[in-house]
Scaffold this motif. Structure first.
Motif, PDB file in Angstrom:
ATOM      1  N   ARG A 108       0.875  -1.178  -0.003  1.00  0.00           N
ATOM      2  CA  ARG A 108      -0.168   0.089  -0.014  1.00  0.00           C
ATOM      3  C   ARG A 108       0.867   1.301   0.165  1.00  0.00           C
ATOM      4  O   ARG A 108       0.587   2.357  -0.646  1.00  0.00           O
ATOM      5  CB  ARG A 108      -1.026   0.081   1.193  1.00  0.00           C
ATOM      6  N   GLU A 109       1.924   1.218   0.728  1.00  0.00           N
ATOM      7  CA  GLU A 109       2.991   2.289   0.842  1.00  0.00           C
ATOM      8  C   GLU A 109       3.589   2.643  -0.844  1.00  0.00           C
ATOM      9  O   GLU A 109       3.336   3.636  -1.323  1.00  0.00           O
ATOM     10  CB  GLU A 109       4.145   2.183   1.402  1.00  0.00           C
ATOM     11  N   THR A 110       3.872   1.521  -1.469  1.00  0.00           N
ATOM     12  CA  THR A 110       4.121   1.550  -2.896  1.00  0.00           C
ATOM     13  C   THR A 110       2.908   2.194  -3.841  1.00  0.00           C
ATOM     14  O   THR A 110       3.245   2.963  -4.534  1.00  0.00           O
ATOM     15  CB  THR A 110       4.671   0.323  -3.327  1.00  0.00           C
ATOM     16  N   ARG A 111       1.770   1.693  -3.423  1.00  0.00           N
ATOM     17  CA  ARG A 111       0.662   2.081  -4.241  1.00  0.00           C
ATOM     18  C   ARG A 111       0.577   3.569  -4.312  1.00  0.00           C
ATOM     19  O   ARG A 111       0.276   4.431  -5.154  1.00  0.00           O
ATOM     20  CB  ARG A 111      -0.475   1.231  -4.244  1.00  0.00           C
ATOM     21  N   GLU A 112       0.547   4.049  -2.787  1.00  0.00           N
ATOM     22  CA  GLU A 112       0.221   5.479  -2.428  1.00  0.00           C
ATOM     23  C   GLU A 112       1.055   6.284  -3.098  1.00  0.00           C
ATOM     24  O   GLU A 112       0.606   7.596  -3.587  1.00  0.00           O
ATOM     25  CB  GLU A 112      -0.239   5.708  -0.853  1.00  0.00           C
ATOM     26  N   ALA A 113       2.346   6.058  -2.866  1.00  0.00           N
ATOM     27  CA  ALA A 113       3.718   6.985  -3.507  1.00  0.00           C
ATOM     28  C   ALA A 113       3.700   6.953  -5.092  1.00  0.00           C
ATOM     29  O   ALA A 113       3.621   8.151  -5.443  1.00  0.00           O
ATOM     30  CB  ALA A 113       4.963   6.357  -2.957  1.00  0.00           C
ATOM     31  N   TYR A 114       3.075   6.047  -5.582  1.00  0.00           N
ATOM     32  CA  TYR A 114       2.897   5.780  -7.051  1.00  0.00           C
ATOM     33  C   TYR A 114       1.937   6.667  -7.646  1.00  0.00           C
ATOM     34  O   TYR A 114       2.018   7.342  -8.395  1.00  0.00           O
ATOM     35  CB  TYR A 114       2.644   4.362  -7.460  1.00  0.00           C
ATOM     36  N   GLN A 115       0.683   6.583  -6.865  1.00  0.00           N
ATOM     37  CA  GLN A 115      -0.381   7.245  -7.176  1.00  0.00           C
ATOM     38  C   GLN A 115      -0.087   8.864  -7.193  1.00  0.00           C
ATOM     39  O   GLN A 115      -0.538   9.613  -8.044  1.00  0.00           O
ATOM     40  CB  GLN A 115      -1.658   7.003  -6.520  1.00  0.00           C
TER      41      GLN A 115
END
Length: 411
Positions: free
Chosen positions: A24-31
């Motif tokens: 989720r950290e990766t997804r939020e940073a990517y978004q």
């Protein structure tokens, strides 16, 4: 040559709470990086790089973003973004690892910020196993991968590309079916009929079958002893080496099977449909473990992708009684020994015959009789792969993570 590209789907198997948090950290940073670069109207990779470089993402995700954002603004003329874009990684970012001795065979390395990587078990679409085998062997090229969450589960879409020879257009009547029998005594047996209908040119890989049996027995025995002494790490390292040797034998044999087919005019390789092989096996606990772990599905997949690369069609037929019926008269016989088939029909010219060759001919004949069909799977039912795995005794961690693949698959 024709270049084929396919999107493969893998479901991440029950990530731990820690790994879910990292995903989720990766997804939020990517978004956030995606929206920042898009809102800045980045039309070049350099412009996008100036934006995304400040975000907590792996270099593989940043590089994918640098390529993707300019496409949105210049190629697709997008005027807004959806909120659920998958996380993209360049082809160097994702790694596959195959552990055929584990309950969950496939593992993926997902990049995270600051060179921190998440190794996670993954369940593939059973229909796409041949493509995964090709990627794992280096016979297909990995492209961009995309990570996303759906219905509470995490998935990866992986683009794979390989070159295949153009197959000639040949009618079914002109094809020469080659029966492929996968067994335990002879690892693989192939045979076809000549122009007069007589079985011809059988080939058996019996020595390779002995090699696999020896390697698997060595593995099981050594692993039990090492685990008893508490040497889990040594056991795992030893197991990896043994399974690499097994995989080498599989690749050698399946390559020769395809070479055999190339020597025949207008060949079509005919395999047994093993969708329900696990359900059909019930020979007692000891034999069940041996047969379930024999590698049927793995050999199937390797034959399939290697045949496709050469432009050779592959079909499947109903496996019922292919090893029990006489190829000459159709009478149900018996096997007094593993390698011997006996026909009880006194009027039949066959009295005793090599059992695996008899099975291979029956498999080829099923195709000639019109019984061939494409191998089908129901979403969530991967019984063929379960039945064909090189399954070893599982440790508690593997048992705890084994789970059925759910959801729709990529096409």
């Amino acid at each position: 040559m024709t270049e084929l590209t396919k999107t493969l789907e893998l479901k991440l198997v029950e990530p731990t709470a820690h790994k879910r948090r990292k995903l989720r950290e990766t997804r939020e940073a990517y978004q956030q990086a995606l929206h920042d670069a898009f809102d800045a109207d980045c039309a070049t990779q350099t412009e996008a790089n100036d934006i995304v470089v400040e975000h907590d993402l792996s270099g593989y995700a940043k590089n994918a973003l640098k390529q993707y954002v300019p496409q949105l603004t210049t190629t697709y003329n997008a005027d807004e973004l959806h909120d659920d874009h998958p996380v993209r990684f360049t082809n160097e970012g994702l790694r596959l690892d195959h552990k055929p001795e584990n309950a969950i065979e496939w593992y993926v390395k997902i990049p995270h910020h600051e060179d921190y990587h998440l190794w996670m078990p993954a369940q593939p679409n059973p229909k796409q196993r041949d493509w995964l085998e090709a990627l794992n062997a280096g016979d297909a090229r990995m492209g961009e991968s995309r990570l996303f969450e759906r219905d509470g589960g995490w998935y990866l879409h992986v683009t794979a590309t390989r070159d295949v020879e153009d197959g000639s257009e040949v009618s079914a009547e002109e094809q020469m079916p080659i029966g492929v029998d996968i067994g335990e005594a002879s690892l693989v047996t192939v045979c076809h009929r000549d122009d007069h209908g007589s079985p011809t040119a059988p080939k058996l890989w019996a020595d390779e079958g002995k090699t696999i049996r020896r390697l698997r027995k060595t593995y099981f025995t050594a692993k039990r002893r090492l685990q008893t002494r508490g040497s889990e790490r040594i056991a795992e390292s030893f197991g990896d080496d043994v399974w690499r040797q097994i995989d080498d034998v599989f690749h050698h044999v399946t390559r020769e099977v395809v070479e055999y087919a190339e020597s025949v005019e207008n060949p079509v390789l005919v395999l047994e449909d093993l969708t329900h092989i696990r359900e059909s096996m019930d020979y007692g606990e000891y034999m069940n473990r041996r047969l379930h772990g024999w590698g049927f599905a793995k050999i199937h997949a390797q034959i399939r992708y290697k045949a496709v690369e050469k432009g050779i069609p592959v079909e499947t037929v109903n496996p019922r009684n292919t090893s029990k019926e006489c190829h000459a008269c159709g009478e149900v016989g018996y096997r007094p020994k593993q390698a011997t088939f006996t026909c009880p029909n006194k009027a039949c010219w066959v009295s005793e015959y090599q059992a695996d060759v008899n099975g291979a001919i029956n498999i080829a004949d099923r195709y000639l009789s019109g019984e061939s069909h494409s191998r089908e799977h129901t979403d969530g039912d991967d019984s063929a792969e379960d039945g064909g795995r090189l399954t070893a005794p599982q440790d508690t961690q593997a048992d705890a993570t084994q789970q059925e693949t759910l959801g729709t698959y990529a096409s």
